[in-house]
Scaffold this motif. Sequence first.
Motif, PDB file in Angstrom:
ATOM      1  N   ARG A  25       0.836  -1.212   0.000  1.00  0.00           N
ATOM      2  CA  ARG A  25       0.000   0.000   0.000  1.00  0.00           C
ATOM      3  C   ARG A  25       0.868   1.258   0.000  1.00  0.00           C
ATOM      4  NH1 ARG A  25      -2.941   3.167   4.158  1.00  0.00           N
ATOM      5  NH2 ARG A  25      -4.725   4.072   3.099  1.00  0.00           N
ATOM      6  N   GLY A  26       1.953   1.261   0.793  1.00  0.00           N
ATOM      7  CA  GLY A  26       2.870   2.393   0.817  1.00  0.00           C
ATOM      8  C   GLY A  26       3.540   2.601  -0.529  1.00  0.00           C
ATOM      9  N   ALA A  27       3.900   1.508  -1.196  1.00  0.00           N
ATOM     10  CA  ALA A  27       4.516   1.602  -2.527  1.00  0.00           C
ATOM     11  C   ALA A  27       3.532   2.188  -3.545  1.00  0.00           C
ATOM     12  CB  ALA A  27       5.011   0.225  -2.974  1.00  0.00           C
ATOM     13  N   ARG A  28       2.269   1.743  -3.498  1.00  0.00           N
ATOM     14  CA  ARG A  28       1.246   2.307  -4.404  1.00  0.00           C
ATOM     15  C   ARG A  28       1.035   3.785  -4.133  1.00  0.00           C
ATOM     16  NH1 ARG A  28      -1.289  -2.429  -3.181  1.00  0.00           N
ATOM     17  NH2 ARG A  28      -2.705  -1.415  -1.740  1.00  0.00           N
ATOM     18  N   LEU A  29       0.992   4.149  -2.855  1.00  0.00           N
ATOM     19  CA  LEU A  29       0.805   5.549  -2.480  1.00  0.00           C
ATOM     20  C   LEU A  29       1.980   6.405  -2.969  1.00  0.00           C
ATOM     21  CD1 LEU A  29      -0.984   7.618  -1.109  1.00  0.00           C
ATOM     22  CD2 LEU A  29       0.078   6.997   1.076  1.00  0.00           C
ATOM     23  N   ARG A  31       3.719   5.958  -5.669  1.00  0.00           N
ATOM     24  CA  ARG A  31       3.492   6.184  -7.107  1.00  0.00           C
ATOM     25  C   ARG A  31       2.407   7.229  -7.328  1.00  0.00           C
ATOM     26  NH1 ARG A  31      -0.190   4.412 -10.458  1.00  0.00           N
ATOM     27  NH2 ARG A  31      -0.925   2.819  -9.038  1.00  0.00           N
ATOM     28  N   LEU A  32       1.290   7.102  -6.621  1.00  0.00           N
ATOM     29  CA  LEU A  32       0.182   8.045  -6.791  1.00  0.00           C
ATOM     30  C   LEU A  32       0.579   9.471  -6.393  1.00  0.00           C
ATOM     31  CD1 LEU A  32      -2.734   5.844  -5.427  1.00  0.00           C
ATOM     32  CD2 LEU A  32      -2.304   6.464  -7.823  1.00  0.00           C
ATOM     33  N   LEU A  33       1.298   9.612  -5.280  1.00  0.00           N
ATOM     34  CA  LEU A  33       1.736  10.938  -4.847  1.00  0.00           C
ATOM     35  C   LEU A  33       2.727  11.545  -5.839  1.00  0.00           C
ATOM     36  CD1 LEU A  33       2.162  10.271  -1.028  1.00  0.00           C
ATOM     37  CD2 LEU A  33       0.414  11.719  -2.110  1.00  0.00           C
ATOM     38  N   ALA A  34       3.624  10.713  -6.374  1.00  0.00           N
ATOM     39  CA  ALA A  34       4.591  11.202  -7.361  1.00  0.00           C
ATOM     40  C   ALA A  34       3.887  11.693  -8.621  1.00  0.00           C
ATOM     41  CB  ALA A  34       5.602  10.103  -7.702  1.00  0.00           C
ATOM     42  N   VAL A  35       2.894  10.949  -9.085  1.00  0.00           N
ATOM     43  CA  VAL A  35       2.150  11.356 -10.280  1.00  0.00           C
ATOM     44  C   VAL A  35       1.474  12.704 -10.053  1.00  0.00           C
ATOM     45  CG1 VAL A  35       0.121  10.806 -11.706  1.00  0.00           C
ATOM     46  CG2 VAL A  35       1.816   9.033 -11.207  1.00  0.00           C
ATOM     47  N   GLU A  36       0.822  12.862  -8.920  1.00  0.00           N
ATOM     48  CA  GLU A  36       0.147  14.143  -8.632  1.00  0.00           C
ATOM     49  C   GLU A  36       1.136  15.291  -8.513  1.00  0.00           C
ATOM     50  OE1 GLU A  36      -3.078  15.093  -8.626  1.00  0.00           O
ATOM     51  OE2 GLU A  36      -3.326  13.094  -9.468  1.00  0.00           O
ATOM     52  N   TRP A  37       2.263  15.051  -7.846  1.00  0.00           N
ATOM     53  CA  TRP A  37       3.263  16.099  -7.688  1.00  0.00           C
ATOM     54  C   TRP A  37       3.828  16.504  -9.050  1.00  0.00           C
ATOM     55  CZ3 TRP A  37       8.470  16.816  -8.664  1.00  0.00           C
ATOM     56  CH2 TRP A  37       9.054  17.915  -8.044  1.00  0.00           C
ATOM     57  N   MET A  38       4.128  15.527  -9.898  1.00  0.00           N
ATOM     58  CA  MET A  38       4.660  15.847 -11.233  1.00  0.00           C
ATOM     59  C   MET A  38       3.630  16.584 -12.070  1.00  0.00           C
ATOM     60  SD  MET A  38       7.100  12.594 -12.201  1.00  0.00           S
ATOM     61  CE  MET A  38       5.949  11.300 -11.725  1.00  0.00           C
ATOM     62  N   ARG A  39       2.360  16.203 -11.953  1.00  0.00           N
ATOM     63  CA  ARG A  39       1.298  16.897 -12.673  1.00  0.00           C
ATOM     64  C   ARG A  39       1.194  18.345 -12.192  1.00  0.00           C
ATOM     65  NH1 ARG A  39      -3.454  13.608 -12.005  1.00  0.00           N
ATOM     66  NH2 ARG A  39      -2.486  12.321 -13.576  1.00  0.00           N
ATOM     67  N   ASP A  40       1.216  18.554 -10.876  1.00  0.00           N
ATOM     68  CA  ASP A  40       1.126  19.899 -10.311  1.00  0.00           C
ATOM     69  C   ASP A  40       2.307  20.774 -10.722  1.00  0.00           C
ATOM     70  OD1 ASP A  40      -1.243  19.240  -9.063  1.00  0.00           O
ATOM     71  OD2 ASP A  40      -0.348  18.998  -7.069  1.00  0.00           O
ATOM     72  N   HIS A  41       3.466  20.171 -10.923  1.00  0.00           N
ATOM     73  CA  HIS A  41       4.676  20.925 -11.269  1.00  0.00           C
ATOM     74  C   HIS A  41       4.987  20.876 -12.757  1.00  0.00           C
ATOM     75  CE1 HIS A  41       5.009  20.691  -6.925  1.00  0.00           C
ATOM     76  NE2 HIS A  41       5.644  21.833  -7.052  1.00  0.00           N
ATOM     77  N   ALA A  56       7.528   3.512  -9.082  1.00  0.00           N
ATOM     78  CA  ALA A  56       6.830   2.261  -8.741  1.00  0.00           C
ATOM     79  C   ALA A  56       7.823   1.140  -8.452  1.00  0.00           C
ATOM     80  CB  ALA A  56       5.886   1.865  -9.877  1.00  0.00           C
ATOM     81  N   GLU A  57       8.844   1.004  -9.288  1.00  0.00           N
ATOM     82  CA  GLU A  57       9.827  -0.065  -9.090  1.00  0.00           C
ATOM     83  C   GLU A  57      10.662   0.151  -7.830  1.00  0.00           C
ATOM     84  OE1 GLU A  57       9.912  -2.873 -10.561  1.00  0.00           O
ATOM     85  OE2 GLU A  57       8.445  -2.364 -12.089  1.00  0.00           O
ATOM     86  N   LEU A  58      11.153   1.385  -7.645  1.00  0.00           N
ATOM     87  CA  LEU A  58      11.993   1.652  -6.476  1.00  0.00           C
ATOM     88  C   LEU A  58      11.190   1.575  -5.181  1.00  0.00           C
ATOM     89  CD1 LEU A  58      14.351   4.497  -7.755  1.00  0.00           C
ATOM     90  CD2 LEU A  58      14.742   2.011  -7.713  1.00  0.00           C
ATOM     91  N   ALA A  59       9.945   2.024  -5.204  1.00  0.00           N
ATOM     92  CA  ALA A  59       9.098   1.937  -4.006  1.00  0.00           C
ATOM     93  C   ALA A  59       8.763   0.481  -3.692  1.00  0.00           C
ATOM     94  CB  ALA A  59       7.824   2.754  -4.199  1.00  0.00           C
ATOM     95  N   ALA A  60       8.492  -0.312  -4.715  1.00  0.00           N
ATOM     96  CA  ALA A  60       8.232  -1.740  -4.495  1.00  0.00           C
ATOM     97  C   ALA A  60       9.462  -2.411  -3.893  1.00  0.00           C
ATOM     98  CB  ALA A  60       7.829  -2.419  -5.798  1.00  0.00           C
ATOM     99  N   ASN A  61      10.650  -2.049  -4.381  1.00  0.00           N
ATOM    100  CA  ASN A  61      11.877  -2.608  -3.818  1.00  0.00           C
ATOM    101  C   ASN A  61      12.062  -2.177  -2.363  1.00  0.00           C
ATOM    102  OD1 ASN A  61      12.477  -3.898  -6.188  1.00  0.00           O
ATOM    103  ND2 ASN A  61      14.092  -2.487  -6.797  1.00  0.00           N
ATOM    104  N   ALA A  62      11.795  -0.900  -2.066  1.00  0.00           N
ATOM    105  CA  ALA A  62      11.928  -0.406  -0.693  1.00  0.00           C
ATOM    106  C   ALA A  62      10.956  -1.128   0.239  1.00  0.00           C
ATOM    107  CB  ALA A  62      11.700   1.102  -0.637  1.00  0.00           C
ATOM    108  N   ALA A  63       9.742  -1.371  -0.250  1.00  0.00           N
ATOM    109  CA  ALA A  63       8.727  -2.034   0.572  1.00  0.00           C
ATOM    110  C   ALA A  63       8.990  -3.532   0.707  1.00  0.00           C
ATOM    111  CB  ALA A  63       7.340  -1.808  -0.020  1.00  0.00           C
ATOM    112  N   THR A  64       9.672  -4.123  -0.261  1.00  0.00           N
ATOM    113  CA  THR A  64       9.920  -5.565  -0.239  1.00  0.00           C
ATOM    114  C   THR A  64      11.289  -5.898   0.356  1.00  0.00           C
ATOM    115  OG1 THR A  64       8.568  -5.813  -2.219  1.00  0.00           O
ATOM    116  CG2 THR A  64      10.025  -7.648  -1.673  1.00  0.00           C
ATOM    117  N   HIS A  65      12.330  -5.346  -0.227  1.00  0.00           N
ATOM    118  CA  HIS A  65      13.696  -5.705   0.168  1.00  0.00           C
ATOM    119  C   HIS A  65      14.257  -4.794   1.257  1.00  0.00           C
ATOM    120  CE1 HIS A  65      13.554  -8.348  -3.242  1.00  0.00           C
ATOM    121  NE2 HIS A  65      13.336  -7.339  -4.045  1.00  0.00           N
ATOM    122  N   GLY A  66      13.721  -3.593   1.378  1.00  0.00           N
ATOM    123  CA  GLY A  66      14.220  -2.650   2.370  1.00  0.00           C
ATOM    124  C   GLY A  66      13.375  -2.587   3.624  1.00  0.00           C
TER     125      GLY A  66
END
Length: 143
Positions: A25-29, A31-41, A56-66
């Motif tokens: 869930r944190g990894a999905r969030l 991605r969603l927050l990054a998309v909104e921030w990039m859209r706003d900027h 998405a890939e780096l967050a999934a890795n952080a949530a899984t392996h980190g």
Amino acid sequence: MNQQNTTQVLSPARHFTVLLSPTPRGARLARLLAVEWMRDHEVPYGVTEAATHVVAELAANAATHGRVAGRSFRLALLSQPDVLRIELTDTRGEDLPRVQPPCPEGDSGRGLLLVEALADRWGVGLGPVPRKTVWAELDLPRP
């Protein structure tokens, strides 16, 4: 002799950071927050699309392996006039990511290959202990 004093005005860097739970869930969030921030900027669409996959890939890795129970991971985005930098920091500094050949039968193991293909540069920074930061940079087109 008349000298003109010229000053170059640089665009300020724009920065975003958030702590998230090391869960799917944190990894999905992230991605969603990054998309909104990039859209706003107003990050260009092609860069936003690539950056979304990288986050998405780096967050999934952080949530899984980190993942360490009770410790969050941090997403940071930094946009400067010529580059978008993505950083994911977790508390497993002893577990460094590395690109490996994917197992043909496996469902995972391709994330860093994708990051390497989409980012102009990427790497890992250590510290302070016990943290590591996996970062990726995408060049922004000049106006």
